[in-house]
Structures are given as structure tokens and as C-alpha cells.
Write a protein that holds these residues in place. Structure first.
Motif, mmCIF file in Angstrom:
data_model
loop_
_atom_site.group_PDB
_atom_site.id
_atom_site.type_symbol
_atom_site.label_atom_id
_atom_site.label_comp_id
_atom_site.label_asym_id
_atom_site.label_seq_id
_atom_site.Cartn_x
_atom_site.Cartn_y
_atom_site.Cartn_z
ATOM 1 N N GLY A 20 40.094 26.503 70.436
ATOM 2 C CA GLY A 20 39.392 27.173 69.374
ATOM 3 C C GLY A 20 39.775 26.737 67.999
ATOM 4 O O GLY A 20 38.949 26.674 67.107
ATOM 5 N N ARG A 308 49.917 25.225 51.830
ATOM 6 C CA ARG A 308 49.715 25.446 53.254
ATOM 7 C C ARG A 308 50.128 24.215 54.017
ATOM 8 O O ARG A 308 50.314 23.150 53.439
ATOM 9 C CB ARG A 308 48.248 25.770 53.518
ATOM 10 C CG ARG A 308 47.921 27.155 53.026
ATOM 11 C CD ARG A 308 46.437 27.374 52.933
ATOM 12 N NE ARG A 308 46.186 28.719 52.473
ATOM 13 C CZ ARG A 308 45.092 29.100 51.832
ATOM 14 N NH1 ARG A 308 44.161 28.218 51.601
ATOM 15 N NH2 ARG A 308 44.947 30.329 51.438
ATOM 16 N N GLU A 699 43.370 31.030 45.731
ATOM 17 C CA GLU A 699 43.185 29.590 45.850
ATOM 18 C C GLU A 699 41.872 29.303 46.537
ATOM 19 O O GLU A 699 41.354 30.090 47.302
ATOM 20 C CB GLU A 699 44.317 28.953 46.667
ATOM 21 C CG GLU A 699 45.602 28.870 45.943
ATOM 22 C CD GLU A 699 46.408 30.119 46.134
ATOM 23 O OE1 GLU A 699 47.584 30.078 45.855
ATOM 24 O OE2 GLU A 699 45.841 31.142 46.562
ATOM 25 N N THR A 700 41.407 28.160 46.234
ATOM 26 C CA THR A 700 40.173 27.764 46.887
ATOM 27 C C THR A 700 40.517 27.107 48.192
ATOM 28 O O THR A 700 41.133 26.074 48.245
ATOM 29 C CB THR A 700 39.419 26.757 46.015
ATOM 30 O OG1 THR A 700 40.162 25.559 46.006
ATOM 31 C CG2 THR A 700 39.252 27.277 44.619
ATOM 32 N N GLN A 701 40.103 27.762 49.174
ATOM 33 C CA GLN A 701 40.377 27.221 50.512
ATOM 34 C C GLN A 701 39.092 27.346 51.297
ATOM 35 O O GLN A 701 38.416 28.355 51.253
ATOM 36 C CB GLN A 701 41.496 28.019 51.154
ATOM 37 C CG GLN A 701 41.471 28.054 52.647
ATOM 38 C CD GLN A 701 41.958 26.754 53.241
ATOM 39 O OE1 GLN A 701 42.324 25.839 52.524
ATOM 40 N NE2 GLN A 701 41.948 26.660 54.537
ATOM 41 N N SER A 702 38.787 26.310 51.949
ATOM 42 C CA SER A 702 37.569 26.365 52.734
ATOM 43 C C SER A 702 37.654 27.496 53.732
ATOM 44 O O SER A 702 38.510 27.538 54.592
ATOM 45 C CB SER A 702 37.368 25.049 53.469
ATOM 46 O OG SER A 702 36.442 25.209 54.487
ATOM 47 N N CYS A 703 36.782 28.395 53.603
ATOM 48 C CA CYS A 703 36.834 29.548 54.484
ATOM 49 C C CYS A 703 36.598 29.153 55.916
ATOM 50 O O CYS A 703 37.080 29.774 56.839
ATOM 51 C CB CYS A 703 35.760 30.541 54.080
ATOM 52 S SG CYS A 703 35.850 30.971 52.364
ATOM 53 N N LEU A 704 35.839 28.147 56.067
ATOM 54 C CA LEU A 704 35.548 27.715 57.425
ATOM 55 C C LEU A 704 36.835 27.429 58.148
ATOM 56 O O LEU A 704 37.088 27.887 59.248
ATOM 57 C CB LEU A 704 34.708 26.444 57.385
ATOM 58 C CG LEU A 704 33.834 26.281 56.160
ATOM 59 C CD1 LEU A 704 33.059 24.983 56.284
ATOM 60 C CD2 LEU A 704 32.909 27.452 56.038
ATOM 61 N N GLU A 705 37.630 26.662 57.483
ATOM 62 C CA GLU A 705 38.839 26.266 58.164
ATOM 63 C C GLU A 705 39.764 27.444 58.354
ATOM 64 O O GLU A 705 40.445 27.549 59.352
ATOM 65 C CB GLU A 705 39.512 25.165 57.370
ATOM 66 C CG GLU A 705 38.609 23.957 57.295
ATOM 67 C CD GLU A 705 39.229 22.822 56.527
ATOM 68 O OE1 GLU A 705 40.333 22.989 56.047
ATOM 69 O OE2 GLU A 705 38.587 21.779 56.425
ATOM 70 N N GLU A 706 39.734 28.279 57.412
ATOM 71 C CA GLU A 706 40.561 29.460 57.577
ATOM 72 C C GLU A 706 40.193 30.195 58.839
ATOM 73 O O GLU A 706 41.030 30.556 59.644
ATOM 74 C CB GLU A 706 40.369 30.389 56.384
ATOM 75 C CG GLU A 706 41.043 29.915 55.136
ATOM 76 C CD GLU A 706 40.952 30.954 54.047
ATOM 77 O OE1 GLU A 706 41.438 30.682 52.980
ATOM 78 O OE2 GLU A 706 40.399 32.030 54.316
ATOM 79 N N ALA A 707 38.924 30.401 58.960
ATOM 80 C CA ALA A 707 38.502 31.166 60.112
ATOM 81 C C ALA A 707 38.851 30.453 61.393
ATOM 82 O O ALA A 707 39.253 31.049 62.377
ATOM 83 C CB ALA A 707 36.993 31.401 60.048
ATOM 84 N N ILE A 710 42.834 30.562 62.168
ATOM 85 C CA ILE A 710 43.600 31.704 61.727
ATOM 86 C C ILE A 710 44.727 32.055 62.665
ATOM 87 O O ILE A 710 45.813 32.397 62.243
ATOM 88 C CB ILE A 710 42.678 32.901 61.532
ATOM 89 C CG1 ILE A 710 43.458 34.077 60.984
ATOM 90 C CG2 ILE A 710 42.006 33.276 62.801
ATOM 91 C CD1 ILE A 710 42.950 34.485 59.677
ATOM 92 N N MET A 711 44.478 31.906 63.909
ATOM 93 C CA MET A 711 45.584 32.321 64.773
ATOM 94 C C MET A 711 46.598 31.222 64.949
ATOM 95 O O MET A 711 47.730 31.476 65.253
ATOM 96 C CB MET A 711 45.073 32.785 66.123
ATOM 97 C CG MET A 711 44.147 31.849 66.758
ATOM 98 S SD MET A 711 42.526 32.277 66.224
ATOM 99 C CE MET A 711 41.589 30.903 66.695
ATOM 100 N N ARG A 730 51.651 32.632 54.281
ATOM 101 C CA ARG A 730 50.258 32.498 53.891
ATOM 102 C C ARG A 730 49.432 32.281 55.123
ATOM 103 O O ARG A 730 48.298 32.659 55.219
ATOM 104 C CB ARG A 730 50.089 31.337 52.931
ATOM 105 C CG ARG A 730 50.737 31.590 51.622
ATOM 106 C CD ARG A 730 50.119 32.828 51.001
ATOM 107 N NE ARG A 730 48.674 32.683 50.981
ATOM 108 C CZ ARG A 730 48.063 31.973 50.097
ATOM 109 N NH1 ARG A 730 48.742 31.372 49.167
ATOM 110 N NH2 ARG A 730 46.775 31.868 50.116
ATOM 111 N N MET A 732 47.959 30.115 56.583
ATOM 112 C CA MET A 732 46.793 29.280 56.758
ATOM 113 C C MET A 732 47.230 27.857 56.997
ATOM 114 O O MET A 732 48.238 27.391 56.498
ATOM 115 C CB MET A 732 45.925 29.327 55.501
ATOM 116 C CG MET A 732 45.337 30.684 55.306
ATOM 117 S SD MET A 732 44.531 31.230 56.817
ATOM 118 C CE MET A 732 44.292 32.942 56.430
#
Lengths: 738, 738
Positions: A20, A308, A699-707, A710-711, A730, A732
Motif C-alpha cells: 500500500g 522528513r 509545509e507544503t507536502q504533497s498530500c497524495l504522498e502523505e496519504a 502514512i502508516m 512528523r 511523514m
DNA sequence: CTGTAGGCGATACGCCGACAA
DNA sequence: TTGTCGGCGTATCGCCTACAG
């Protein structure tokens, strides 16, 4: 097409995570197994190998050996938790081999980035068995000034416990470079006699023609079967049936090498190590996977700005220069710089010899790319090589790659070890190659022609020996060869850069590419001062002139005295770390990247660290009956009677579990706690508070990657010494891998 | 490992662009040629093929034909400039084949997204010759209401110019499914006589044993040489020498097909089309390349919110359902909906037949996944098939896939086309299959046993013909089969959605999964209305009740009674959907039974991490009675009394399930939650927001990707009608390809 | 002790026509 | 018309020993 050797035991868990969340989903056995089987089927499918990918491919300890054995002798790996220096420039260099036509982006990164190693994964390419690592790095910009307190110095990873695998069983291995006969379709594999007798199951020699079936597993867990026969006049060990299948499936040619390794369980393992072929960039699958090469540095830049982690793939045999360097090694190299005219030596991996050294002389020092990477240490040393063999080496090397020349070590080595010259076979020029073969016992002579039988442990001992000797001889400019260039000037690089920032150079119209050394540092003085520097005095203090937010690469250059101190204090611990001493691919110093060595291991005690104390204790949980008991025992161990059992006293007991999460002791059932605990920590309440960081980040972080990751974050965020980098949580992670 | 067939002429330019800027760098011939040659070398290297990768592999016109021929007869491609409907749900379905164990994310996308086709690239996988397309789409949210003026309708691409390649030269091709003999090591390839005479260079039949060398290039430009001989009694055309090499290199087995195609220039081209193998998801290299599968939809969402283009890979033969549908086709299907009980027909690709149809009856209409994709047209039609052969088809189809049954078209087709029954060989049940083989010229009979000789144009024409007929015959409920289900109600889907926004459904406690047709719309009226809807009136306007920014996952939770009702009402149609949509026996939704993490473990406690805190806690869920209990316990553990139970306090409790999906705690039934939870996380609302994509801000877009694709953008943006959609010139492209 | 070469049997490859569907 | 089979010449594979470095 990769497999992960790190978590052989809990392979399943690994896979789930991969699927994932991480960039290297293709490193999973499971998600690609179907495609694998379909694509690898051919008319040759009637092979003698069988894959059992359903089960953990292999036991991790022996595979670790195998991995290292195959990575090549000069491979050194960063250790988890240590601080390293990452060179984007070197990273690009490796990438350039893989993507010859790609444009290069620099992204205005500093030439070196200090990072903490969060994870090291050993991987093997399933297609071609190439080994590589994936290293997770967390930028530590605060180390830009090398302002380490003495406590932190500890964390940098001065290898206190000399070898990371103390309880590893001794195993027997041999490595043979394949001859034309071995690889010709005409015949089988001729196994060196002693090697065969050492590694292979014993034959019944009473039979007129003794033979048996050998089963050996490779790194992927694939079983290979060979007929092992003892015949011919004179008698010899041969692998016949099954061998040619192996050769053709693995695409082996003369010059490649095979490794056989027998563990304590008598299980036979098998690896290959291909000859160094000139332009072999990265494994194909890596190329295919990480096709977004230009993104690499941008992701690094992103990780850097957001504090990160990022990931880096390192293929030991893809290029000759490593771009992730132990912090200490780096510091040492820039504080004891080579000067123009100085002689040096450097280790190389040659085609047929496991290791050899070349000597040369420093012809200049300066930026290899003054425009894109001003003031970079990467390949900043221009050299001329002595011998012809080395003439195809790089004309530029990095300071940490080279050592001062060294005298042969005294023969009175205090040990049962014997020295033996290596029979160099073809290349007489290699006759001066010092000592590589050591034997642990005297059961039989262990030095073969160009190959060795050895145990890991014996090698480690030897490495310490050699380095110990080295450490007592020459350093830096005081080389005995100094007289070869008596008029050259010696000026520590770090210092020079500090005083002459790069802009100034251009303004002055000076030549930025070549610096000559201006003066020698008084050695003795420095040494003396070094040990008297108080902990806590950081380089930054000396550097005040620099504006605080100035992130120019300049800032990362340490003052000269600092490193001296380092080296001085740590002379001993350094061993082998300097140039990554290795033999036959065994990293002799690199601590087993395995991951929880201690619990995978048979170590019966669990380590306990108390905040503020450099010295750890160990405690045998199996003797305890529960948490209460544990607390009492801990109080006793650290002289904290009554402090731990009462939370109001302000102390907190945490632990690192085998997922490397830091947890509070006491939540889990006792026996489960015992199962998963990896290390125990005692902290003050305030310290624990400090581990909580401010949120509200913008900070600007691509949310996509965050999601997506995340785990994964919680995994990678957990570390040995939690107090060192609170930013970890953090949580991430930017997964970048070429 | 892919090559691009689109720009054969300026291949070099293409390559350079690829290297730097696009996601599919591995699609370049040049940058990978070296690795290819090294990895493909084997004992078979004495093959009869030679690659001339230095020059453009092939002329584009003939390759277009070849591509289509290999993609299979049912492949329809969107045309550049046209408006299409993209179904993320269908995209996920295809992805699920490739990543069976991956979690699915929905990202709150609308079930259908209207897009303009900016580019279509035909690609071929270099490893296995699989063909696929990469389609660049630009979201057109303003089309949500289908508010097209008549002029715009034109741009939508009402298929006026029936086939996309009007000026294409006619070429001759044949396709033969390989027999056991063809693929056995025993012999060569037996070429059908007429096919050979049509495609191959003419032999000199006067010789006693005529023979010649054939040279044919595949899609990659690799030349294959075969000895072509005419011998045997009776005489026949055979390919002997060279054939077996081809078979083994291409890994062909009986059932696969080869295509020979001769262009006007008499150059021979060669392609393969593998048999439909059950588990062939996507080409391996695609899998390897696009390992960040979960990011696909997030990128789409991002593109949607930023009105930038995104890319979609479509593998014609990977799945039977296309998820990019011509706008008109979609509109037609929802304005002329099928009703429960209506009979229909649908085209299929079978293993050995190029095309066949199956008939069936509509058994219901409703969301295939009411939770994730409410009101989606994707596979919203439940069907029962008539024949056994079709019984392994989907139980759900999408409205545009099926046609009303049709009478045999009048024979007075205005054309030189002839009809001919297909010889069905093995399958007698297929005897009623109507008309598939069309020939363009009469030079020779073009229908072979189970294969066809045809030109693309003829295929295209035929398709158009069929559609024309369809348009003139029956529509929707007026089917002649209507009497089979006289009491079923008919309600146009599209309209229903417009009037009953999805929130309303939940409030009303209605069954969202199964809509019964409440009334027949007067057909003519609807048609009239549809075309008279004013531009600007969109569905979105009607939906206003939805708070615009309310994206809480919570919303998707049905009320408790709801599920029961569902089950009651739906017995039939449900099948497999809730439990998992199946495709070819493949569970599309069923969670991987597998693999798990901490927990595979016997660890009875679940770890809890709070954002910003390095130290985790553990909690034993089995001691708790439900979510409320859990929240209270968590509050207690982390000293957050009152903060978690009240969402307004700004905290969110998430968890990682064993698929490693991050989920909101509270959605699942408690005990199921306990089963699947792997780790619990406590985050601030803002942090969670950041995990949601497409918040419209510029900075949420990873600058990495922007930088990486910037040049590609200018390419793709210069397309079609520049004035029609100025947003194109935003010039940013998010490259997403699985 | 081990690399290489030659002997030589076994097998697989692959070209052929016969035959039948 | 073409799929499959047996025949059979040939090439390669691969096991063996001899010999030499």
C-alpha cells in the motif's frame, strides 16, 4: 522483482506494508509472484530449481552473510541510527550511469546533507540477483555545523560494539570465480577440493564413485539441485547435473563468481557475484521502477525542507563511489585533508581479485563541478595513479576514499593468527597486496588460490588488527612520502572554504577549481587541544560571522580542530570504518544492518539505556515476573531506588519494540512485552514531553504522498535514540528511490 | 520496456523528452537498449532476429494497424479532441487485476469525470509485446451537466469521421492462432494458404521446392527472419528455420496468435496477440513501473481540482470493461436506459474467436458499490446471460456496453460488403453468432477458419454500421422483449440522479442500491428534453444542498437499519458485490486474506500513536465494549479528556487496517474494527485535512511532479482545438499511469 | 590440485512427407 | 486445406577420462 532480505522472518508483514504505502511495491514477493512465474517460464522451465516463495525465503543471519558476500569487498553500509553524509552529487553520478541521456537537475541542494540513518534494507534483484540497499535517511540540518555535544557524538554512531552480529554463528563459505570450463556448455563445475570438503555435505568416499545430490538455496529462496560427484584421476569434486541449468538461468559467464555458504544448520546457500562489467549501471528493474529519475533530487530537496525522511537506493557494485558516507569518516577526511603532492593509497575492487590497493599522488584539490556544486567535497581530490592497472581509475576521488600510505604491519601480531601471502595467480603486480587470508582454526590451510575459506568472525578480528596498526602509523600530511613534494603547501580544506566563500572566489577572478595548500597545521598542538575541548562547544560558536539563515553550502564545513578531536577520542572505535574494511564482501565493520540484531538474536538480555548515561545495561527479562519486578530491577541497576515505580517521581520507562516503535512500558501484557521489546529506555518526564513536537505545520507536502505512506511513517519514525531527533514524529515519509 | 509507436518518425526527439520529463521514461528505446541487450542475451543469442533500434522502428500507418490488430477486435480508442467519460471506478477495477492485494482508495471522486482527450499514445510493452494506450485527459467539469451547445456537440466528437485514420493505405494481414504443432519444438509454422499468398512475397512455384527468406519486423522494429518453404503433399506454406527462435523468444504457446501484415511498401510486419489468459492483469512492466498504484486516483483528484490533464493507461486486453467511454456513447446509454427485464446483447472477445455476442436479460439496476461509488453508472446493470458460454461473464455490466437486441440488419447494406457466417469450429453453440467477417475487397475470400483476413477499415465500418442500425431500431424499454417483464418499471437513470441527489436518498432511508423503475418516461419527450436542455444547467446546480466542502468520510455511513433493508430487498442482484466484485473469478474487492502486521502477531494489544508524540501506547481492544469506550480510553491514555469524543475539539482518530489502509475509526462495526485494526493514530483535524488531496491550493501539488513533466506539458497541450479549452494551456500535467 | 580438451553416448532439435480430419 | 505424427539426420548437451600446468 526484488526481494527483501531484512525481514525474512516476518516477511508477510513486510509485504503488506509494501503494497500500500511504499514506493517499492515491486520489492514484494507476493504482489509480483504471479507475473514472475509467467514471465520466467521458458523452454528451459524443466530446470532443477524450485521456488518456494510462499515461505520466508531464508533465514536472515546466513542471508546477511550471503548478501555481503555478494555485494563485493568494498561495500560498506551505513548503520541504522548513525549519522551519515549524503552527497546528492554522487547520487546523480550513479544515476547518470543508469540514465545516460537524462538531464541533471540540482535543485539547489547543498553538496552534502547530514542525515540520520533510519533504516537499511538489504534487497536483491530477483531478475539478476544484483544486491542493493535501500536506505532511509532523515535530514539533520542542525548538524550542518557539526555541533555535536559529547552525548550526541555517541549517537553519531561511533561503533561501540565493534561488530554488529555478536552472536552470529560461524559459517563456512567459499567463493570461486568461474572458469571457462565451469561455464562452458561442455561440462560442470569443478569445486575446489578444500572448499567442497568444508562446505558440502560429506561424501561417502568408500564408494567407488561417490556422489550425492546437493541442494542449495539462493537469496530468493529458490532451491537449486546439483549432482555432486567425486571422480576423475586425480579425484576431484564436481557438480554436474543441474549445473548448466543454473549457469544459464543465472546467465553466468566466466569471470563471474559463485558463493557457497553453509550455515550452522548445515543448510547450503548459494549466491552469485558477477564480474565487474564496465557500464553496468543499476539493475534493470531499478531502472524500470524508478523511471522518474529527475525527481530524485527534487524529492530530496522536499524532504530536506520538510524535515522528513527520504530514501536512497544504493547499488554496491554499480559504481565505485559511495555517496552515503559515515559522518565520522567524512569529518575525519575533511579535517585531515590530503594536500597536493601527498601520496595516498586507495582500495579497489578488481575484476578477478577481491581487493587490491593502488597508490597515487594528489595533484590538486578543487571542486569537480564548481558551477553546480561549488565547495563540494565530492571528488574534490585530483590524483595521479602510480600503476598502470589503476590508470583506468577515476582522476578524481573523494577525500574519504583515500588513506595515507601505510607501512606493512609488524609481524608480531599478538594472536593465534597466521599471515599468508595471497597467491596472485596471473597478476604479479598484485604481489604486494597485503594479507587477506586468515584462518580461524588450524584444521586446514584456508588460503586458496584467489579464493578463501573463512568465517566471518575471523575476518572481523583481522580487520581490527590491521586497522589498529594503521592507526598507529601515519596520518595526513606527515606521510613518509611527504618529501616527494616538499614544496607543496598544505591547507586544511575546511578552513580554507570558510574563509573564502565561493562567491568571493569568482569576484576575485580566482580559479575556483584548484586550491593549493597554504600551510601545515601544527599537528601536535591540535591533538592536544582536541582532547581538551569541552563538550558542548560547537563549531557554530566559532562561526558566528555567518548569518544564521544562510544555508549556503559553506555552512556545512566544520572547523579543523573539531575533527581532530573526534579522531583523537575515537581512534580505537574508528577501526575499519575509515575505509570500510572488508574482505570478500564481508563488511568487517559495518554493523549488521539487521535490524534488531539483538532480539532476532539469541541474546538473552535486553539492553537498557538511561537518559544522560552513555553506558547501557542489560537485563534478562526471562528472570523477571512482571512489570513491577522489572521496575524494581531497573531501579536497582541504575541506582534509582524508588524512582521508577512511582510515576510522580518524574521518570518514564519506554521501550523500542521490534517494529522500532517507541512505546510506553506497561501497556502490553507482560509476556508479550517480553516478546516484542527490543530495547528499554529510561527518560525523565520532561524529555518525553519534548518528544512531542508542535503540530500545526504548514509545509507544503504533497498530500497524495502523505496519504499513501502514512502508516509507513510510524515505522520509519521510530529509532533507537529517540531524544536525538524529535522531528521524527512528523511521521511523514517521502519515498524516493531513484 | 515500452516503445512508443506514435511518433515513429521523430523517435529521437521523443526519446529525449521521455528521459527527462515523462513518467514513462522506460518507454524509450534508447535509454534502455543497453540493459535490454544484456538481459536478453542467453544461450539462444544466435537467433534470427536483429534489432535496429537506431532507426525509427516502423512507419506509423502500418503500425497503427498492427497495434489495432493486436489489441483485439473490440478495442475502441478515444479520439484526440473528443470528449469522453472517465470512470475512476473502472480504472480501479483494472488496477485491482494488477495489484490484487492493494487497498483501494476512492478519494471522493465523482463516479464519472468528463474529460477531453488531449492525446492518445499507442504503446507496446517491449517485454511481452502487450499493447496498451496512454491517454491524456483534461477534466471538463463544466460538462457535468451535459450542457453542450450544438456547436460544442460537434467537438464532442460525434463520430462523423468514422475511423480515426481516414487516409490509411489498405494493407493485407492475417492472424493465425497458433496450434500445438506450430508451437511444438517439433516443427515450424504452417501458414494458411491464402493468407500466405496474400501477405508473403510470391514464391517461384516453378522450382521443385520453392523457398525464400522472409523478413518481418515486429512493433519494436526487431527483424525476424524465417525460411518460407512450400512443400509437402499436398503442398503447403511453412515457416521453418527461424520460427522456433521466434516462438521461444516471444514465449508463445498454443492459443496465442501471430499477425502478419503487409503494407503497401510490401514490408512485412509481425505481431503477436496472446491468448486471453485468466490472470493476465497488466503487463508486468507496467506493474513494475507504476508501483505507486494507490496514487492513481489521488492524482486524478488532483488533476480534477487543478483542471490539469492527467494520464491513464489502458490495456485493451487486460480487462473486458473499458473505463474511458465516448461521451456520446455514455449519454446515449443513460438517456436510453435499459430496464429491468429488458433483453440485450453484448459483444465479447472470446479466446479463439475474434468476436462474439451474448444475449441476456437485465435483472436489475443499481450501484455496484453504493458505499464508495454511490450513483455510479459503472456496472450498474445486473444481468443474467442466456447461454452457458456467457455464464462466466460479468454479472454486472455498464449501460454502454450493452445494446438492445437487434434484428439482422437488412441485407441491402449500401456497400460492397458481404456477409458471411463464421465457421465456428469447435463451439457449436456459437453458430448463431452473427456476422463478423467483412472484407473490403473481393480479391479473395477473406474468412478463414476462426481467423480473419481483413483491414482495419472494414472492421471500423462494420462497427459503425451496427450502431447505425441500433439507432434506428429499438430503444430502452420499448424492446420487443419487454413483455418478458411487463411489470417492471423503467426510469431513466440519468434523470433520476439529477432529481434525487445522493444525500436525499440517505435521508429518506431509501434503498440506494436498487432502483426500481417507477414509471416509464414518454420516450419521445425525454429525447426532446434532453436535446433542449439549456447549456449551463448542470446537475451540480440541483445538488446544491450538499455543503461544498463537506468531505467527511462519515457521510458514507449508512444508518444501521439500512443495511438490513438492503440485504432484504436485494437478494438477487447483490451477488458478489458486497462480498466482492468478481472479474474472471477474481475477487476485486475482497480484502487480501493475508498478511499481516504487528498483529499477525499474537500481540493482544493494539498500538496507538498520537500525532506529535514519539511515544506510543498500547491498548487491549478486547477489554473494550465499543467505540465510545475506546475513545474514552484513548483520552485517558493520552491525557486528552474530552477531546476525542467530541469531534469539534479538532481531533481525529484514525487507524491502519491490516491492508494498511488508513481509515477513520468508527465506520466499521466494532467487532470488525477489532479484527482488522493494526494500529491506531490520533491526529489533529488539520493533519487529516492534509491527507486529503485536491484542496485546491497550489502548494498541495508536489512540485516535483510539476518540474518533472513540464516539457511534456507543452507537447500535450498543443492539441486539437486550442480555442475550445483554454485551461489546457495551464500546461501542467500529472502523469498517472496506474 | 584443477583447468582444459577430446571422446562419445544421449537427447533434443527440427526438417521431411504421410495421413487424416 | 492443414493439424499431427513418425521418421530420421544433425547438432548440441553433458558426463567421462586423460593430461598438463
Amino acid at each position: 522483482m526484488e526481494i527483501d532480505l531484512n525481514h525474512a522472518v516476518n516477511e508477510v508483514e513486510k509485504t503488506v506494508l509494501c503494497n500500500g504505502s511504499c514506493e517499492k511495491a515491486s520489492a514484494c514477493v507476493y504482489c509480483l509472484s504471479s507475473s514472475l512465474s509467467s514471465s520466467s517460464s521458458s523452454s528451459y522451465s524443466s530446470s532443477s530449481c524450485s521456488s518456494n516463495s510462499g515461505s520466508p525465503p531464508c533465514s536472515s543471519s546466513i542471508d546477511l552473510e550471503l548478501w555481503h558476500a555478494r555485494a563485493g569487498p568494498l561495500t560498506s553500509l551505513p548503520k541504522k541510527g548513525n549519522v551519515v553524509v549524503y552527497f546528492p552529487q554522487g547520487h546523480l553520478e550513479q544515476l547518470a550511469l543508469a540514465f545516460p541521456f537524462s538531464p541533471l537537475d540540482t535543485f539547489d541542494l547543498p553538496p552534502q546533507i547530514f542525515c540520520k540513518v533510519m533504516n537499511v534494507q538489504l534487497l536483491a534483484n530477483k531478475e539478476n540477483d544484483e544486491v542493493y540497499t535501500q536506505v532511509t535517511l532523515l535530514p539533520q540540518p542542525e548538524l550542518g555545523g557539526h555541533n555535536l555535544g559529547s552525548k550526541q557524538l555517541d549517537e553519531v554512531g561511533a561503533d561501540e560494539h565493534a561488530d554488529g552480529s555478536p552472536s552470529k554463528p560461524t559459517s563456512h563459505m567459499f567463493c570461486k570465480t568461474l572458469t571457462a570450463s565451469d561455464t562452458s556448455i561442455h561440462g560442470g563445475f569443478s569445486a575446489p577440493r578444500r572448499a567442497a570438503e568444508d562446505c558440502f555435505p560429506r561424501l561417502d568416499y568408500k564408494q567407488t564413485r561417490p556422489s550425492q545430490e546437493l541442494v542449495a538455496k539462493d537469496l530468493h529462496g529458490v532451491e537449486w539441485r546439483f549432482r555432486h560427484i567425486y571422480r576423475g584421476q586425480p579425484r576431484r569434486h564436481l557438480l554436474t547435473t543441474g549445473w548448466s541449468v543454473f549457469v544459464s538461468q543465472k546467465n553466468l559467464i566466466a569471470g563471474d563468481a559463485v558463493l557457497f555458504l553453509r550455515g550452522e544448520d548445515r543448510e547450503l546457500r548459494l549466491g552469485i557475484r558477477r564480474a565487474v562489467r564496465p557500464r553496468t549501471g543499476l539493475p534493470d528493474s531499478i531502472i524500470a521502477k524508478h523511471n522518474s529519475y529527475p525527481k530524485v533530487l527534487s524529492a530530496v530537496a522536499n524532504a530536506l525542507s520538510t524535515k522528513r525522511v527520504f530514501q536512497v537506493c544504493y547499488c554496491p557494485r554499480a559504481s565505485h563511489a559511495e555517496f552515503v558516507i559515515p559522518f565520522q569518516k567524512y569529518i575525519k577526511s575533511i579535517t585531515n585533508p590530503m594536500c597536493t603532492g601527498a601520496r595516498f593509497r586507495m582500495k579497489f575492487e578488481m575484476d578477478d581479485l577481491p581487493e587490491r590497493r593502488s597508490n597515487g599522488v594528489v595533484t590538486g584539490i578543487g571542486d569537480s563541478d564548481p558551477y553546480k556544486w561549488p565547495n563540494s567535497k565530492w571528488r574534490c581530490v585530483m590524483v595521479r595513479w602510480d600503476d598502470d592497472i589503476a590508470s583506468d581509475h577515476q582522476e578524481r576521488v573523494s577525500p574519504w576514499e583515500i588513506d595515507p600510505p601505510v607501512f606493512p604491519p609488524p609481524l608480531s601480531i599478538p594472536s593465534p593468527f597466521r599471515l599468508k601471502k595471497l597467491r596472485t595467480g596471473l597478476q604479479t603486480a598484485a604481489l604486494d597486496t597485503p594479507i587477506t587470508g586468515f584462518a580461524e582454526t588450524n584444521r586446514f590451510p584456508k588460503v586458496l588460490q584467489g579464493q578463501e575459506i573463512c568465517s566471518l568472525r575471523s575476518l572481523t578480528h583481522k580487520a581490527d588488527l590491521n586497522l589498529g596498526v594503521w592507526a598507529k602509523t601515519n596520518h595526513g600530511c606527515n606521510s613518509f612520502n611527504m618529501n616527494q613534494a616538499p614544496n607543496t603547501n598544505c591547507y586544511p580544506e575546511g578552513l580554507r572554504n570558510m574563509y573564502f566563500p565561493y562567491n568571493e572566489f569568482y569576484k576575485a577572478g580566482q580559479e575556483p577549481k584548484m586550491y593549493s595548500c597554504a600551510s601545515k597545521l601544527p599537528r601536535g598542538n591540535v591533538l592536544f587541544n582536541a582532547s581538551s575541548i569541552k563538550p558542548g562547544v560547537s563549531v557554530d560558536d566559532i562561526r558566528k560571522p555567518n548569518p544564521p539563515n544562510d544555508h549556503k553550502p559553506m555552512e556545512n564545513i566544520p572547523s579543523p580542530g573539531f575533527g581532530k578531536k573526534l579522531r583523537n577520542q575515537q581512534n580505537e572505535c574508528y577501526k575499519g570504518n575509515v575505509a570500510g574494511c572488508k574482505l570478500f564482501g564481508f563488511s568487517l565493520t559495518a554493523e549488521s544492518p539487521t535490524l534488531n540484531s539483538q532480539n532476532s538474536g539469541k541474546r538473552s538480555c535486553t539492553k537498557v539505556h538511561k537518559q544522560g548515561s552513555l553506558v547501557g545495561r542489560a537485563i534478562d527479562l526471562s528472570r523477571l515476573y512482571g512489570y513491577k519486578d522489572l521496575m524494581t530491577e531497573l531501579e536497582h541497576l541504575f541506582g534509582m531506588e524508588g524512582l521508577l515505580n512511582d510515576p510522580d517521581k518524574g521518570w518514564r520507562v519506554l521501550y523500542t519494540d521490534r517494529d522500532n516503535d517507541v512505546m510506553v512500558v506497561g501497556d502490553d501484557p507482560w509476556h508479550e512485552f517480553c516478546d516484542v521489546v527490543s530495547k528499554i529506555h529510561i527518560y525523565t518526564g520532561e524529555e518525553v514531553e519534548k518528544m512531542t513536537i508542535g503540530m500545526g505545520s504548514d509545509e507544503t507536502q504533497s498530500c497524495l504522498e502523505e496519504a499513501a505512506v502514512i502508516m509507513e511513517a510510524s515505522k520509519s519514525s521510530s529509532v533507537g535514540q529517540p531524544d536525538s531527533s524529535p522531528t521524527v514524529m512528523r511521521g511523514m515519509k517521502i519515498s524516493v528511490c531513484f
